[in-house]
Design an enzyme around this catalytic site. Sequence first.
Site: not given
Length: 344
Positions: A158, A231, A340
């Site tokens: 990520r 998320s 995130e």
Amino acid sequence: MTIHEHYPLQRLTTFDTAATARRYLRLDREVEPLLASGLLDSDYLILGGGSNIVFTRDYPGTVIQLAPNSKIKIQNSKLITGAGLQLDALVDHCVDRGLGGGIENLSAIPGTVGGAVVQNAGAYGVETGEFVDRVDALDLHERRRVTLSRQECRFAYRTSLFKEQPGRYLILEVHLRFATEYAPVLKYKALADELQRRGITSPTQRQMRDLITSIRWAKLPRPEEHGSAGSFFKNPVVDRDTYLRLRDAYPDMPEAHPTPPDNNSTFKIQNSELSYKLSAGWLIDRAGWKGRTLGRAGVWPRQALVLYNTGGCTGQDLLALAQAIQADVLNKFHVQLTPEAILI
Ligand SMILES: Cc1cc2nc3c(=O)[nH]c(=O)nc-3n(C[C@H](O)[C@H](O)[C@H](O)COP(=O)(O)OP(=O)(O)OC[C@H]3O[C@@H](n4cnc5c(N)ncnc54)[C@H](O)[C@@H]3O)c2cc1C
């Protein structure tokens, strides 16, 4: 280049919080004028599809966004796409033409190709960076066009060079490369189980795309119904001792697989150096947050990793919920959750 003053941002992000930008600039075909415009001398922010950015307040600088783009071309067996194209449209294009075995696992991830490269967006065992051959961008610090190889993009879980140096690069085009043979990527047990349930033994790329799309929308809030950023937290990576302590204390915790600290390391890795990626969703669920709301922010009842807008949620509502979850998980499991999503 058209510049708008005091521009509403609510409809430009999927979390749907009310905020305005001091200035908003949408870039169409000509991007070079931006370099000489003076806009880069004060605060600015690049916005893609807004599916991983949440505005918690008004933005005092310039929000820069590429116009939507549907241009895809093939050159020397590489596929070249504008960064403003929706990632899902790219996946559909590839599946239609039998390109990119594995890319179908990225089906139904909202946002643009540019945003997916920055975040190295991933799902079901596949990450965007795997398909990137090179990236054409404007280096907004050096004020020139640059081309970056896949290695220079520094893709990791990520993250990427672009995320490490926010605001430095405006990604314009992405060159993609694909494996020649198609083989479904079935690293996730949920996928293999669902295929078995449907009686499909050797799924086509289109079947995989349809399956993943339906599984995703069964457990995630649809952006048109409830605002979210997908998320909200990253899966935390912990050392071996922490993992073993938690596994002993919580036998129901999902098994975590060890990863070396540096994937490129050629040295022999000691057990004590291994790190373990835990399920943030499980930690939040086990701490009792699934389905709960605080103010106008909530934890999605079908996926605890997703925080959502219950209606009229402000940035402050969301921050209050996120901080309460972080504090509770830290208190109960001694594990720090980090967002995130990008909070502005
Ligand atoms: C319902 C839902 C499900 C999701 N599921 C997943 C998932 O399974 N996996 C996953 O990884 N993510 C998921 N996400 C998060 C998000 O969709 C991805 O991270 C997506 O790739 C972000 O793309 P974007 O265009 O919306 O980027 P934005 O959110 O607009 O921006 C993200 C970052 O990229 C930068 N950026 C965007 N475009 C450019 C550009 N052209 N040049 C330079 N910088 C740029 C921004 O400045 C910012 O730093 C989900 C989100 C939602 C709402």
